[in-house]
Design a protein around this motif. Sequence first.
Motif, PDB file in Angstrom:
ATOM      1  N   ILE A  38     -56.197  63.091  63.034  1.00 40.05           N
ATOM      2  CA  ILE A  38     -56.341  61.939  63.924  1.00 40.05           C
ATOM      3  C   ILE A  38     -56.673  62.459  65.313  1.00 40.05           C
ATOM      4  O   ILE A  38     -55.897  63.205  65.910  1.00 40.05           O
ATOM      5  N   TRP A  39     -57.837  62.085  65.793  1.00 43.25           N
ATOM      6  CA  TRP A  39     -58.296  62.457  67.124  1.00 43.25           C
ATOM      7  C   TRP A  39     -58.129  61.233  68.015  1.00 43.25           C
ATOM      8  O   TRP A  39     -58.690  60.165  67.723  1.00 43.25           O
ATOM      9  N   ARG A  48     -53.948  56.007  79.108  1.00 42.76           N
ATOM     10  CA  ARG A  48     -52.819  56.938  79.188  1.00 42.76           C
ATOM     11  C   ARG A  48     -51.477  56.241  78.943  1.00 42.76           C
ATOM     12  O   ARG A  48     -50.433  56.673  79.454  1.00 42.76           O
ATOM     13  N   MET A  49     -51.483  55.185  78.147  1.00 44.04           N
ATOM     14  CA  MET A  49     -50.253  54.438  77.914  1.00 44.04           C
ATOM     15  C   MET A  49     -49.920  54.335  76.424  1.00 44.04           C
ATOM     16  O   MET A  49     -48.842  54.728  76.001  1.00 44.04           O
ATOM     17  N   GLU A  50     -50.840  53.820  75.641  1.00 43.07           N
ATOM     18  CA  GLU A  50     -50.534  53.490  74.252  1.00 43.07           C
ATOM     19  C   GLU A  50     -50.369  54.743  73.389  1.00 43.07           C
ATOM     20  O   GLU A  50     -49.328  54.971  72.782  1.00 43.07           O
ATOM     21  N   LEU A  51     -51.398  55.581  73.334  1.00 45.38           N
ATOM     22  CA  LEU A  51     -51.375  56.729  72.437  1.00 45.38           C
ATOM     23  C   LEU A  51     -50.607  57.913  73.007  1.00 45.38           C
ATOM     24  O   LEU A  51     -50.203  58.808  72.256  1.00 45.38           O
ATOM     25  N   SER A  52     -50.422  57.943  74.315  1.00 41.74           N
ATOM     26  CA  SER A  52     -49.708  59.071  74.918  1.00 41.74           C
ATOM     27  C   SER A  52     -48.248  59.111  74.499  1.00 41.74           C
ATOM     28  O   SER A  52     -47.604  60.160  74.571  1.00 41.74           O
ATOM     29  N   PHE A  53     -47.722  57.992  74.038  1.00 38.78           N
ATOM     30  CA  PHE A  53     -46.320  57.956  73.630  1.00 38.78           C
ATOM     31  C   PHE A  53     -46.076  58.850  72.415  1.00 38.78           C
ATOM     32  O   PHE A  53     -44.973  59.359  72.235  1.00 38.78           O
ATOM     33  N   GLY A  54     -47.086  59.006  71.577  1.00 35.93           N
ATOM     34  CA  GLY A  54     -46.955  59.885  70.414  1.00 35.93           C
ATOM     35  C   GLY A  54     -47.934  61.030  70.476  1.00 35.93           C
ATOM     36  O   GLY A  54     -48.516  61.412  69.448  1.00 35.93           O
ATOM     37  N   ARG A  55     -48.103  61.584  71.658  1.00 38.46           N
ATOM     38  CA  ARG A  55     -49.124  62.614  71.857  1.00 38.46           C
ATOM     39  C   ARG A  55     -48.895  63.824  70.965  1.00 38.46           C
ATOM     40  O   ARG A  55     -49.856  64.480  70.540  1.00 38.46           O
ATOM     41  N   ALA A  56     -47.643  64.143  70.662  1.00 36.82           N
ATOM     42  CA  ALA A  56     -47.361  65.308  69.827  1.00 36.82           C
ATOM     43  C   ALA A  56     -47.944  65.177  68.422  1.00 36.82           C
ATOM     44  O   ALA A  56     -48.124  66.179  67.726  1.00 36.82           O
ATOM     45  N   LEU A  57     -48.228  63.953  67.988  1.00 34.79           N
ATOM     46  CA  LEU A  57     -48.831  63.768  66.664  1.00 34.79           C
ATOM     47  C   LEU A  57     -50.265  64.266  66.620  1.00 34.79           C
ATOM     48  O   LEU A  57     -50.777  64.602  65.544  1.00 34.79           O
ATOM     49  N   PHE A  58     -50.944  64.301  67.756  1.00 37.42           N
ATOM     50  CA  PHE A  58     -52.362  64.618  67.775  1.00 37.42           C
ATOM     51  C   PHE A  58     -52.637  66.064  68.196  1.00 37.42           C
ATOM     52  O   PHE A  58     -53.734  66.571  67.955  1.00 37.42           O
TER      53      PHE A  58
END
Length: 470
Positions: free
Chosen positions: A274-275, A281-291
Amino acid sequence: MFRKLPGDEAQHLVSTTPDTAVVFRPAVVRTPAFVTFVIFAWRLFAGSVRLFWRHPIASAVVAVPCAVAWLYGWLQSVVLIAVAVTAPALWCVAHRPSFLRLVGWRLLAFWRLVWVYRRHWQPVMIVSGLGRHLRGRDYLPHLMRIRCTSWADVVTVRMLHGQAVKDWADRIDHLAHGFGARSCRVSIARAGRLLLLFPRHDPLAVPLPALPIPDEVSVGPVQVGTREDGAPWLLKVHGTHVLVAGATGAGKGSVIWSTVRGLLPAVRAGLAQIWALDPKRMELSFGRALFGERYAATPESCADLLEAAVEVMQERADRFAGVRRSHVPTVEDPFVLVVVDEVAFLTAYQSDKGLKLRISAALATLTTQGRAVGVGVLAALQDPRKEVMNIRNLFPDRIALRLDESEQVDMVLGDGARDRGALADHISPVPRQGAGVGFVRLEASPDPIRVRAAYVSDDAIRAMVEAVAA
């Protein structure tokens, strides 16, 4: 002074004297009483046979006790009725789904056919303009059949000759209010026949919690929520591209995170990547470690990440040319899902023209050539206008969450989607009632499907990050 005129000539008669009386006496053909009785008897017999054929259970409920009372007396009829009421009640308590499927919904369909639809059919058709009253006779579409489900009535109608589907689609508000429903949706059953869907209640009124992470390792379709008919909403991401449009607070994050959650086993197994592009910088940054390293927030890094995805796509295309026509996920060639949150910020509202051209060119390349080699795009935006997202037609599957204007529904789902019942502009702005609710138009079907995505909370995202880190 008086003259007999045949046929309709009397209405064209012009009198020059005001005291002249015009008398028109049509020819009367007297039908013998025997022929009249035969006609009425045949109509009664044909109607009874048609009633028993279309509604056997409901007809038997009335006919059998009457026949027993006629043959054996009223006491035996009362006993039979008591047994007939007790047995279905026990059946309903023991196994409610089978009772409803075989008996309950059919009885409800018969009741609503008689009390709701046949009772109001003629006035609703005439007032809405779907029927015609010509020379003292009503020409009405034929009400053929009604089928009840747990949440809606499905009415089969045979149109009048010369009518079009658009004639019915333009009058869904008339039909909904005429038959006491919240809304009406129109779909084609076959040539000349339509299916009218009238919801009795809203099965998607309650928010859905985050779905459990699946045990099966798969790249899709992934379950992201529930459809209105109670079936799971399976979103295809491998081999297609998905566009999610919705106003602020409509629930675009629910669709994105539910998709990520469904792909998590494949990510762990190395069959999917998943890229993430997160310009807000709000929605996806919460789970940044997944990417991991495949996360971009600034416009420059988003352009670089998209161009890197294009390079992966082109490298695979060179290797697959003449060898295979479709992609099978492997550890060497995993499925790549490019998730873009608020794509309009990168394509339409980007002030740097150089970055804007790079990003638009990369997205256009991915959406036109990527799905055959295992590179998909999941893009979300708020404003679906053409000048904001000029490549929206390159997304085969589209999701319309709550929108601000009725014209935006057709922009997202295609022409005529709102006329067929995709009222995305009527979804409640209250988060508990409308967040995650939307309509889906799949590549294989033009008819919109009402769905609701599961809400993935912050705690659920933290648990996903911890699971991947472990």
